[in-house]
Write a protein that holds these residues in place. Structure first.
Motif, PDB file in Angstrom:
ATOM      1  N   UNK A  63       1.034  -1.151   0.425  1.00  0.00           N
ATOM      2  CA  UNK A  63       0.223  -0.119   0.319  1.00  0.00           C
ATOM      3  C   UNK A  63       0.603   1.962   0.242  1.00  0.00           C
ATOM      4  N   UNK A  64       0.106   2.332  -1.004  1.00  0.00           N
ATOM      5  CA  UNK A  64       0.711   3.411  -0.840  1.00  0.00           C
ATOM      6  C   UNK A  64       0.831   4.030   0.846  1.00  0.00           C
ATOM      7  N   UNK A  65       1.678   5.271   1.202  1.00  0.00           N
ATOM      8  CA  UNK A  65       2.177   5.640   2.221  1.00  0.00           C
ATOM      9  C   UNK A  65       0.518   6.325   2.958  1.00  0.00           C
ATOM     10  N   UNK A  66       0.468   6.467   3.794  1.00  0.00           N
ATOM     11  CA  UNK A  66      -1.179   7.127   4.223  1.00  0.00           C
ATOM     12  C   UNK A  66      -1.138   8.399   3.863  1.00  0.00           C
ATOM     13  N   UNK A  67       0.306   8.753   3.839  1.00  0.00           N
ATOM     14  CA  UNK A  67      -0.209  11.019   2.831  1.00  0.00           C
ATOM     15  C   UNK A  67      -0.837  10.933   1.823  1.00  0.00           C
ATOM     16  N   UNK A  68      -1.117   9.335   1.560  1.00  0.00           N
ATOM     17  CA  UNK A  68      -1.903   9.756   0.328  1.00  0.00           C
ATOM     18  C   UNK A  68      -3.394   9.208  -0.233  1.00  0.00           C
ATOM     19  N   UNK A  69      -3.700   8.212   1.180  1.00  0.00           N
ATOM     20  CA  UNK A  69      -4.859   8.632   1.318  1.00  0.00           C
ATOM     21  C   UNK A  69      -5.484   8.850   2.290  1.00  0.00           C
ATOM     22  N   UNK A  70      -7.425   8.643   2.486  1.00  0.00           N
ATOM     23  CA  UNK A  70      -7.818   9.350   3.407  1.00  0.00           C
ATOM     24  C   UNK A  70      -8.606   8.071   4.844  1.00  0.00           C
ATOM     25  N   UNK A  71      -9.267   8.322   5.697  1.00  0.00           N
ATOM     26  CA  UNK A  71      -9.840   8.297   6.158  1.00  0.00           C
ATOM     27  C   UNK A  71     -11.279   8.690   6.684  1.00  0.00           C
ATOM     28  N   UNK A  72     -12.721   7.669   6.465  1.00  0.00           N
ATOM     29  CA  UNK A  72     -14.173   8.613   6.492  1.00  0.00           C
ATOM     30  C   UNK A  72     -14.425   8.727   8.292  1.00  0.00           C
ATOM     31  N   UNK A  73     -14.495   8.933   8.759  1.00  0.00           N
ATOM     32  CA  UNK A  73     -15.048   9.106  10.138  1.00  0.00           C
ATOM     33  C   UNK A  73     -16.700   8.900  10.251  1.00  0.00           C
ATOM     34  N   UNK A  74     -17.452   8.216  10.837  1.00  0.00           N
ATOM     35  CA  UNK A  74     -19.240   7.905  10.882  1.00  0.00           C
ATOM     36  C   UNK A  74     -18.929   8.453  12.471  1.00  0.00           C
ATOM     37  N   UNK A  75     -19.667   9.304  12.709  1.00  0.00           N
ATOM     38  CA  UNK A  75     -20.735   9.773  13.965  1.00  0.00           C
ATOM     39  C   UNK A  75     -22.026   9.402  13.397  1.00  0.00           C
ATOM     40  N   UNK A  76     -22.566   8.504  13.636  1.00  0.00           N
ATOM     41  CA  UNK A  76     -24.328   8.588  13.746  1.00  0.00           C
ATOM     42  C   UNK A  76     -24.916   8.888  12.103  1.00  0.00           C
ATOM     43  N   UNK A  77     -25.090   9.638  11.020  1.00  0.00           N
ATOM     44  CA  UNK A  77     -25.175   9.754   9.977  1.00  0.00           C
ATOM     45  C   UNK A  77     -24.466  10.539   9.788  1.00  0.00           C
ATOM     46  N   UNK A  78     -23.690  11.087  10.370  1.00  0.00           N
ATOM     47  CA  UNK A  78     -22.614  12.408   9.735  1.00  0.00           C
ATOM     48  C   UNK A  78     -21.420  11.221   9.415  1.00  0.00           C
ATOM     49  N   UNK A  79     -20.846  11.411   8.205  1.00  0.00           N
ATOM     50  CA  UNK A  79     -19.337  11.295   7.491  1.00  0.00           C
ATOM     51  C   UNK A  79     -18.758  12.410   7.522  1.00  0.00           C
ATOM     52  N   UNK A  80     -17.450  12.603   7.922  1.00  0.00           N
ATOM     53  CA  UNK A  80     -15.840  13.344   7.853  1.00  0.00           C
ATOM     54  C   UNK A  80     -14.872  12.375   7.466  1.00  0.00           C
ATOM     55  N   UNK A  81     -14.424  13.079   6.489  1.00  0.00           N
ATOM     56  CA  UNK A  81     -13.244  13.114   5.550  1.00  0.00           C
ATOM     57  C   UNK A  81     -12.434  13.632   6.350  1.00  0.00           C
ATOM     58  N   UNK A  82     -10.785  12.387   6.694  1.00  0.00           N
ATOM     59  CA  UNK A  82      -9.151  12.502   7.219  1.00  0.00           C
ATOM     60  C   UNK A  82      -8.997  12.885   6.429  1.00  0.00           C
ATOM     61  N   UNK A  83      -7.773  13.392   5.782  1.00  0.00           N
ATOM     62  CA  UNK A  83      -6.724  13.145   4.729  1.00  0.00           C
ATOM     63  C   UNK A  83      -5.282  12.667   5.584  1.00  0.00           C
ATOM     64  N   UNK A  84      -4.622  12.077   4.752  1.00  0.00           N
ATOM     65  CA  UNK A  84      -3.713  12.065   5.585  1.00  0.00           C
ATOM     66  C   UNK A  84      -2.612  12.837   5.324  1.00  0.00           C
ATOM     67  N   UNK A  85      -1.748  12.922   5.889  1.00  0.00           N
ATOM     68  CA  UNK A  85      -1.357  11.711   6.146  1.00  0.00           C
ATOM     69  C   UNK A  85      -0.900  11.085   7.614  1.00  0.00           C
ATOM     70  N   UNK A  86      -1.415  10.192   8.473  1.00  0.00           N
ATOM     71  CA  UNK A  86      -2.240  10.043  10.019  1.00  0.00           C
ATOM     72  C   UNK A  86      -1.057  10.017  10.695  1.00  0.00           C
ATOM     73  N   UNK A  87      -0.774   9.480  12.270  1.00  0.00           N
ATOM     74  CA  UNK A  87       0.305  10.420  13.011  1.00  0.00           C
ATOM     75  C   UNK A  87       0.425   8.937  13.400  1.00  0.00           C
ATOM     76  N   UNK A  88      -0.679   7.874  13.890  1.00  0.00           N
ATOM     77  CA  UNK A  88       0.357   6.949  14.864  1.00  0.00           C
ATOM     78  C   UNK A  88       0.645   5.597  14.124  1.00  0.00           C
TER      79      UNK A  88
END
Length: 142
Positions: A46-71
């Motif tokens: 897989x490419x590094x997380x700097x080239x990726x994203x996460x989608x956070x789910x909270x109920x019906x809300x979706x929040x996109x978080x761009x990489x890189x990720x710290x952990x």
């Protein structure tokens, strides 16, 4: 039994450092062994997380978080999907793997759910739907 073999990321892999020719050669040989033994179903880096994203789910809300990720220790650098008879057999295959990071690294082994693992809640109708979906997915991969 199917197992997901998860190669954990390292600071080097997250920095985008590509593996050496020596490591690529060793990994190619290992992949051939897995394939020749009939246990490898899939495997990719897989490419590094700097080239990726996460989608956070909270109920019906979706929040996109761009990489890189710290952990880094929680990130994945690659994977194999294998089919073997037991966790012990999966462990034996992983112990034969070249060190994927050229430094200290970890590989996690997780069993993939099979339809029977879900019990009665996985109704015949849901099983049929899953079978159709997986057939389409296989055709897409071909």
């Amino acid at each position: 039994m199917r197992f997901m073999i998860i190669v954990k990321a390292s600071p080097e892999s997250e920095a985008g450092k590509m593996p050496s020719e020596e490591l690529l050669t060793a990994m190619g040989k290992y992949n051939e062994e897995l394939a020749n033994a009939g246990v490898m179903l899939a495997g990719e880096g897989l490419h590094p997380s700097s080239k990726g994203a996460r989608v956070h789910f909270s109920g019906t809300k979706r929040t996109v978080i761009d990489g890189p990720f710290s952990e880094t220790k929680e990130l994945i650098a690659g994977f194999w999907l294998i089919q073997v008879k037991s966790l012990d057999e999966a462990i034996e295959w992983v112990k034969r793997c070249p060190n994927p990071m050229e430094s200290d690294s970890d590989i996690e082994i997780r069993q993939v759910f099979d339809p029977d693992d879900f019990g009665a809640e996985f109704t015949p109708e849901l099983r049929e739907q899953e079978a159709r979906t997986m057939a389409k997915a296989s055709a897409n991969a071909a």
